[in-house]
Motif scaffolding. Structure first.
Motif, mmCIF file in Angstrom:
data_model
loop_
_atom_site.group_PDB
_atom_site.id
_atom_site.type_symbol
_atom_site.label_atom_id
_atom_site.label_comp_id
_atom_site.label_asym_id
_atom_site.label_seq_id
_atom_site.Cartn_x
_atom_site.Cartn_y
_atom_site.Cartn_z
ATOM 1 N N MET A 173 -5.805 20.008 -3.690
ATOM 2 C CA MET A 173 -5.702 20.309 -2.264
ATOM 3 C C MET A 173 -6.754 19.562 -1.447
ATOM 4 N N ALA A 174 -7.905 19.290 -2.057
ATOM 5 C CA ALA A 174 -8.924 18.516 -1.349
ATOM 6 C C ALA A 174 -8.449 17.085 -1.115
ATOM 7 N N LEU A 175 -7.800 16.504 -2.108
ATOM 8 C CA LEU A 175 -7.276 15.151 -1.946
ATOM 9 C C LEU A 175 -6.158 15.120 -0.910
ATOM 10 N N ALA A 176 -5.308 16.139 -0.914
ATOM 11 C CA ALA A 176 -4.237 16.203 0.082
ATOM 12 C C ALA A 176 -4.815 16.306 1.492
ATOM 13 N N ALA A 177 -5.824 17.163 1.667
ATOM 14 C CA ALA A 177 -6.449 17.311 2.982
ATOM 15 C C ALA A 177 -7.130 16.024 3.424
ATOM 16 N N ALA A 178 -7.788 15.343 2.481
ATOM 17 C CA ALA A 178 -8.455 14.085 2.808
ATOM 18 C C ALA A 178 -7.450 13.017 3.223
ATOM 19 N N GLN A 179 -6.306 12.966 2.513
ATOM 20 C CA GLN A 179 -5.282 11.996 2.873
ATOM 21 C C GLN A 179 -4.714 12.298 4.254
ATOM 22 N N SER A 180 -4.498 13.569 4.556
ATOM 23 C CA SER A 180 -4.007 13.957 5.875
ATOM 24 C C SER A 180 -4.997 13.562 6.964
ATOM 25 N N ALA A 181 -6.290 13.792 6.701
ATOM 26 C CA ALA A 181 -7.323 13.426 7.675
ATOM 27 C C ALA A 181 -7.375 11.920 7.886
ATOM 28 N N ASP A 182 -7.179 11.155 6.803
ATOM 29 C CA ASP A 182 -7.173 9.695 6.929
ATOM 30 C C ASP A 182 -6.024 9.231 7.819
ATOM 31 N N ILE A 183 -4.855 9.857 7.642
ATOM 32 C CA ILE A 183 -3.707 9.480 8.463
ATOM 33 C C ILE A 183 -3.955 9.832 9.924
ATOM 34 N N ARG A 184 -4.522 11.017 10.159
ATOM 35 C CA ARG A 184 -4.833 11.427 11.538
ATOM 36 C C ARG A 184 -5.810 10.448 12.180
ATOM 37 N N ALA A 185 -6.833 10.063 11.434
ATOM 38 C CA ALA A 185 -7.821 9.130 11.972
ATOM 39 C C ALA A 185 -7.180 7.778 12.285
ATOM 40 N N ARG A 186 -6.290 7.330 11.414
ATOM 41 C CA ARG A 186 -5.609 6.044 11.651
ATOM 42 C C ARG A 186 -4.758 6.110 12.916
ATOM 43 N N LEU A 187 -4.006 7.177 13.082
ATOM 44 C CA LEU A 187 -3.178 7.308 14.286
ATOM 45 C C LEU A 187 -4.035 7.394 15.544
ATOM 46 N N GLY A 221 7.900 9.178 7.208
ATOM 47 C CA GLY A 221 8.819 8.594 8.174
ATOM 48 C C GLY A 221 8.246 8.599 9.576
ATOM 49 N N GLY A 222 7.576 9.688 9.934
ATOM 50 C CA GLY A 222 7.029 9.820 11.279
ATOM 51 C C GLY A 222 5.805 8.981 11.530
ATOM 52 N N TYR A 223 4.803 9.056 10.651
ATOM 53 C CA TYR A 223 3.566 8.336 10.964
ATOM 54 C C TYR A 223 3.714 6.828 10.776
ATOM 55 N N GLU A 224 4.556 6.397 9.824
ATOM 56 C CA GLU A 224 4.800 4.966 9.698
ATOM 57 C C GLU A 224 5.541 4.436 10.921
ATOM 58 N N ALA A 225 6.489 5.216 11.425
ATOM 59 C CA ALA A 225 7.199 4.833 12.647
ATOM 60 C C ALA A 225 6.247 4.754 13.825
ATOM 61 N N ALA A 226 5.320 5.702 13.904
ATOM 62 C CA ALA A 226 4.366 5.718 15.009
ATOM 63 C C ALA A 226 3.512 4.454 15.021
ATOM 64 N N LEU A 227 3.072 4.013 13.860
ATOM 65 C CA LEU A 227 2.237 2.814 13.789
ATOM 66 C C LEU A 227 3.008 1.576 14.230
ATOM 67 N N VAL A 228 4.260 1.460 13.805
ATOM 68 C CA VAL A 228 5.081 0.320 14.212
ATOM 69 C C VAL A 228 5.320 0.348 15.719
ATOM 70 N N ALA A 229 5.654 1.528 16.252
ATOM 71 C CA ALA A 229 5.932 1.634 17.686
ATOM 72 C C ALA A 229 4.712 1.269 18.525
ATOM 73 N N ARG A 230 3.530 1.670 18.075
ATOM 74 C CA ARG A 230 2.322 1.316 18.824
ATOM 75 C C ARG A 230 2.076 -0.190 18.783
ATOM 76 N N ARG A 231 2.280 -0.799 17.623
ATOM 77 C CA ARG A 231 2.099 -2.250 17.537
ATOM 78 C C ARG A 231 3.081 -2.992 18.422
ATOM 79 N N LEU A 232 4.228 -2.380 18.698
ATOM 80 C CA LEU A 232 5.228 -2.992 19.560
ATOM 81 C C LEU A 232 5.060 -2.582 21.019
#
Length: 485
Positions: free
Chosen positions: A112-126, A24-35
């Motif tokens: 846990m490695a996949l979870a950490a990698a996914q978290s890092a991907d989201i951080r990099a995108r933001l 909910g938070g990171y998807e909202a952040a991406l929309v807000a930045r695009r706006l």
């Protein structure tokens, strides 16, 4: 949901602060930045929140490993044998006797490695999008200000905001007087620390989470006892689907204790003992407590800021994610709308579209597709049969067993079905259930039908590949065809 009007934005916002970096938070952040807004996300654990770090991503990764075990059940019917010496290798003359074993430490390390990698991907995108991320504990100081206590040393950080989105999620509920210790008494967030398969796992709770983990550990070779307080597993799901799954569980050697409410859990000398409300005691090596979740809304200044909470602690929101406090929105599990990552993400996106004046399409709960990642999977969308009956709605239905599908026969699949509900006169598709391997993928055409109010003839007349599992969806739709008088 609340009944606040969804017409027009609350205010002209340029500074957005988001409490919680889950879907909910990171998807909202991406929309807000695009706006064009300035966006700060405050997160305690790491980007992705519990959905990525301790819940959805880890659990489904574990279940994916378990799927390899359940797939071997069909091997014999396909002419494949395990544990039988193979033909001598041409070069060495050696033979190989294939076998299957589970290294839980390796499985959980990958989880846990996949979870950490996914978290890092989201951080990099933001970061690429220009979103500021602050790690720490945030709370509201009124509707337009957030105070953050950073991890480690340092003074509190005060963030001024034109609008705030609260997306703080929920935490596992525990049995009264039986706190989880992370060793023998476990919540679903603690399972991934296990280095060896439990000798005997007791799963308390037969809802979605309990059923998924019970099925996964049973497939991994663990002796599992599932304690259900209701008449059957998955009491909130389609009755036919739940009955089929419970039968599959029992056929695989799982013990299912129906109408058995757990009162407490305690450690013993070498395991755990779960005491039931009727006095019976179930002993095992570990217990997983999966009895729901509590919204993480306590102590973060919501009520002081004018945000109304339901008696359950969930934030009351309307269809565009507004709370009762002007400029404060909420999304995700803390709202109690539907505890799904997809719903949290949609709520967050809608909130930002609304507050920033973009076109908004309020969320429609009946359009939400959901999936239970058991084996077989159970996917649903639209009106359930129980809801149609409770409302006194007119409907027709048909159920097509998976065993009749030619592709399923080729793959050795036996357990499952496709069920559709439609209006008897208008023939509009009202809902559907798919019980099958990869039901999460097969539900999509039914979701399109429900979302766009397609008729059974619209679905039936669309081409499907032959042979394919999706062919059963078209065939079920043809069975509901209403002849022209």
């Amino acid at each position: 949901m609340g009944t606040v009007s969804s017409q027009g934005p609350d205010l002209q916002a340029t500074r957005i602060v988001i409490l919680g970096g889950g879907p909910g938070g990171y998807e909202a952040a991406l929309v807000a930045r695009r706006l064009g807004a300035e966006v700060t996300v405050v997160e305690q654990q790491g980007l992705g929140g519990s959905a990525v770090l301790t819940d959805v991503v880890p659990s489904k990764t574990l279940i994916a490993a378990a799927e390899w075990m359940t797939s071997t059940e069909r091997a014999a019917s396909l002419g494949i044998r395990f544990g039988v010496p193979a033909e001598p290798a041409a070069a060495s003359g050696e033979t190989v006797a294939p076998g299957i074993s589970v290294d839980l430490a390796a499985v959980n390390q990958r989880v846990m490695a996949l979870a950490a990698a996914q978290s890092a991907d989201i951080r990099a995108r933001l970061d690429r999008e220009g979103v500021v991320t602050v790690l720490g504990h945030g709370r509201l100081d009124g509707p337009r200000r957030v105070v953050v206590r950073p991890h480690g040393e340092g003074d509190d950080l005060v963030l001024e905001a034109d609008a705030v989105l609260v997306s703080v999620g929920a935490t596992p509920r525990e049995l009264p007087g039986s706190p989880a210790d992370g060793e023998r008494i476990l919540t679903w967030t603690q399972l991934y620390a296990l280095q060896q398969l439990p000798e005997k796992l007791i799963v308390v709770g037969s809802g979605v989470t309990g059923a998924e983990f019970a099925g996964a550990y049973n497939a991994l070779g663990v002796d599992v006892t599932l304690v259900s307080s209701r008449d059957r597993v998955l009491p909130g799901e389609d009755a036919d689907a739940a009955e089929l799954l419970e039968g599959v569980f029992r056929s695989r050697g799982m013990t299912v204790l129906s109408r058995s409410r757990a009162a407490s859990a305690a450690r013993t000398a070498d395991g755990v003992a779960v005491t039931l409300a009727d006095g019976r005691v179930v002993e095992g090596s570990h217990v997983l407590v999966a009895v729901g979740a509590i919204p993480a809304t306590h102590g973060i200044g919501l009520e002081e800021a004018g945000v109304t909470l339901a008696p359950s602690g969930h934030v009351v929101v309307d269809k565009v994610s507004r709370t009762t406090a002007r400029g404060v929105y909420a999304a995700g599990d803390c709202t109690g709308v539907l505890p799904l990552a997809s719903v949290a993400a949609m709520q967050g996106r809608i909130a930002m579209q609304h507050v920033l004046g973009d076109a908004v399409k309020p969320i429609k709960v009946p359009d939400v597709a959901a999936n239970i990642f058991t084996s077989p999977e159970i996917a649903t969308v639209g009106k359930s049969e129980a809801a149609l009956q409770a409302a006194g709605s007119k409907y027709v239905t048909t159920t097509l067993p998976l065993s009749r599908n030619p592709r399923a026969k080729m793959l050795g699949m036996r357990d499952g079905f496709v069920k559709l509900f439609a209006h008897p006169e208008a023939s509009v598709v009202l809902g559907g259930v798919v019980v099958s391997p990869r039901a999460s993928e097969l539900i999509f055409p039914i979701t399109l039908a429900v979302s766009h109010r397609l008729t059974v003839d619209d679905v039936a007349e669309a081409f499907t590949v032959y042979p394919s599992l999706s062919g059963s969806i078209a065939e079920a739709a043809r069975m509901l065809h209403h002849p022209v008088d």
